[in-house]
Design a protein around this motif. Structure first.
Motif, mmCIF file in Angstrom:
data_model
loop_
_atom_site.group_PDB
_atom_site.id
_atom_site.type_symbol
_atom_site.label_atom_id
_atom_site.label_comp_id
_atom_site.label_asym_id
_atom_site.label_seq_id
_atom_site.Cartn_x
_atom_site.Cartn_y
_atom_site.Cartn_z
ATOM 1 N N CYS A 107 1.086 -0.965 -0.256
ATOM 2 C CA CYS A 107 -0.446 -0.330 0.537
ATOM 3 C C CYS A 107 0.800 1.358 0.027
ATOM 4 O O CYS A 107 1.667 1.563 1.172
ATOM 5 N N ARG A 108 0.580 2.190 -1.401
ATOM 6 C CA ARG A 108 1.866 3.583 -1.585
ATOM 7 C C ARG A 108 0.689 4.263 -1.319
ATOM 8 O O ARG A 108 0.035 4.542 -1.432
ATOM 9 N N ALA A 109 1.664 5.540 -1.367
ATOM 10 C CA ALA A 109 0.822 6.657 -1.395
ATOM 11 C C ALA A 109 2.124 7.651 -2.495
ATOM 12 O O ALA A 109 2.916 7.789 -2.490
ATOM 13 N N LEU A 110 1.035 8.576 -3.011
ATOM 14 C CA LEU A 110 2.082 9.175 -3.961
ATOM 15 C C LEU A 110 1.739 10.985 -3.096
ATOM 16 O O LEU A 110 0.427 10.817 -2.301
ATOM 17 N N MET A 111 2.481 12.165 -3.652
ATOM 18 C CA MET A 111 2.650 13.128 -2.889
ATOM 19 C C MET A 111 1.160 14.358 -3.845
ATOM 20 O O MET A 111 1.424 14.431 -4.824
ATOM 21 N N GLY A 112 0.052 14.674 -2.772
ATOM 22 C CA GLY A 112 -0.605 15.752 -3.738
ATOM 23 C C GLY A 112 0.180 17.111 -3.826
ATOM 24 O O GLY A 112 0.463 17.578 -2.259
ATOM 25 N N ASN A 113 -1.211 17.999 -3.621
ATOM 26 C CA ASN A 113 -0.393 19.184 -3.528
ATOM 27 C C ASN A 113 -0.610 19.897 -2.058
ATOM 28 O O ASN A 113 -0.430 20.789 -2.107
ATOM 29 N N HIS A 114 -2.126 18.922 -1.135
ATOM 30 C CA HIS A 114 -2.350 19.491 -0.189
ATOM 31 C C HIS A 114 -1.808 18.751 1.066
ATOM 32 O O HIS A 114 -1.602 19.213 2.562
#
Length: 399
Positions: free
Chosen positions: A205-212
């Motif tokens: 389970c991984r995640a990207l960096m968003g502008n928020h």
């Protein structure tokens, strides 16, 4: 098979109100719209930039936001969206700017230790875990934890207690965990927990960096420190409040959250899907490969100052690059540079991409599932949970 068949979606819980405008704005009241590169602009005789088919304007652009959420005078703004936010935060004192003696930052939390629940060791994955599992993506969450748990459970990714139940499945969150919704830190805690549990089961389970994420970290680190924006002097805290920042999230932010968020990649490639948060070509300004882009963002967060952080936030707040006549060309440029055959992104809610957000019907937006567009080169995954749409979790590929 209809979209409703593939993404049936139960009536998701409503964990909190939806008081904030849905598209991001900068402190002087206008959504930052980039000047389109000449090769993406409409040719003479085609519809003007204000029409619904334009790539960089139309639904949710600067004019629309300024009509519905006017801002004048104070750089933080006095529009109804900001006033309602202040009323909720201050118990009804609408229109008052944050007190100057209210510190915008908090102390860094302790380093990761054995007392950190997310540092607790899990059992290692099995020696022979079997074939790799399916790939899922999760759209923008924005603090709506209950809706996230329901959507993950519907897809069989978590059990009734919110723990990983998907074996070797692979999950990517597309960013924007916080702001606008009631429990951004709870969302971050859940994703960190699922990352550890999935690894123990042989999946991930991984995640990207968003502008928020950039905005939230900037509000913590720089607070009211002035930064130079294209509209004049601004601050991260002003922009964060204007875009749905929740003070209780900032107060609960700890050192292990900051470390984890700061190391998120900005871009990834999985099974031929180029995963991004924002529907923008601004990634090309950070490097010609996925590694270069991610390294550039991490180096910026580690070493650069407030103006550089602000510039990165500004770039990743751009949107609508894949919409309109120039959309397939813009998506193709990203795919040609970084690889893959289709872009999958969050950031821009599907009701804005389809034009339904401009409807005066007063009904909840109709979001049957992910939105495929730009000659099928792009898939939008932000179902508009902040505007009472849906929080989307989808298995790739989508057809």
């Amino acid at each position: 098979m209809t979209p409703e068949d593939r993404f049936p979606g139960p009536e998701l819980p409503q964990s909190g109100p939806h008081p904030q405008q849905d598209l991001d704005v900068l402190p002087y009241g206008s959504y930052f719209e980039p000047n389109p590169p000449s090769e993406y602009q409409n040719s003479p005789g085609e519809q003007s930039a204000g029409g619904p088919d334009a790539t960089y304007s139309g639904y949710g652009g600067a004019r629309y936001l300024e009509q519905h959420w006017p801002v004048s005078g104070h750089p933080i703004g006095q529009g109804p969206a900001y006033a309602s936010f202040l009323a909720a935060e201050r118990g009804g004192n609408q229109g008052q700017a944050p007190a100057q003696d209210d510190p915008p930052t908090i102390e860094l939390g302790p380093p990761i230790t054995e007392e950190n629940p997310y540092a607790t060791p899990y059992q290692p994955p099995p020696a022979d875990p079997g074939p790799i599992g399916p790939l899922y993506v999760v759209g923008d969450v924005h603090g709506y934890l209950d809706e996230l748990l329901a959507a993950l459970h519907q897809q069989g990714l978590v059990d009734g207690e919110g723990h990983w139940s998907a074996g070797r499945s692979r999950v990517w969150f597309l960013g924007d965990f916080t702001d606008r919704g009631p429990d951004g830190i709870g969302v971050i805690n859940l994703v960190m927990q699922l990352a550890a549990e999935a690894a123990a089961a042989g999946g991930y389970c991984r995640a990207l960096m968003g502008n928020h994420e950039l905005l939230f970290l900037g509000a913590h680190r720089y607070g009211d420190e002035p930064v130079q924006s294209t509209a004049g002097t601004a601050s991260f805290r002003a922009a964060w409040l204007l875009n749905g920042g929740q003070q209780h999230d900032l107060e609960r932010l700890e050192g292990h959250h900051i470390s984890w968020l700061s190391r998120l990649p900005a871009i990834a490639l999985e099974d031929g899907h180029l995963l991004l948060h924002s529907d923008t070509t601004a990634y090309l300004e950070f490097g010609d490969s996925i590694d270069e882009v991610n390294d550039a963002v991490h180096d910026l967060l580690a070493d650069e100052g407030a103006d550089e952080w602000w510039d990165a936030f500004r770039r990743f707040t751009k949107r609508f690059a894949f919409r309109g006549d120039g959309g397939p060309m813009a998506a193709g440029e990203l795919l040609g540079t970084y690889g893959g055959h289709r872009v999958v992104h969050g950031h821009s809610p599907i009701p804005y991409l389809t034009g339904e957000a401009n409807s005066d019907s007063g009904e909840r937006p109709y979001v049957p599932g992910p939105y495929i567009y730009a000659d099928e080169l792009a898939v939008a995954m932000d179902g508009g949970v902040t505007m009472e749409g849906r929080l989307l979790v989808a298995r790739l590929p989508v057809d």
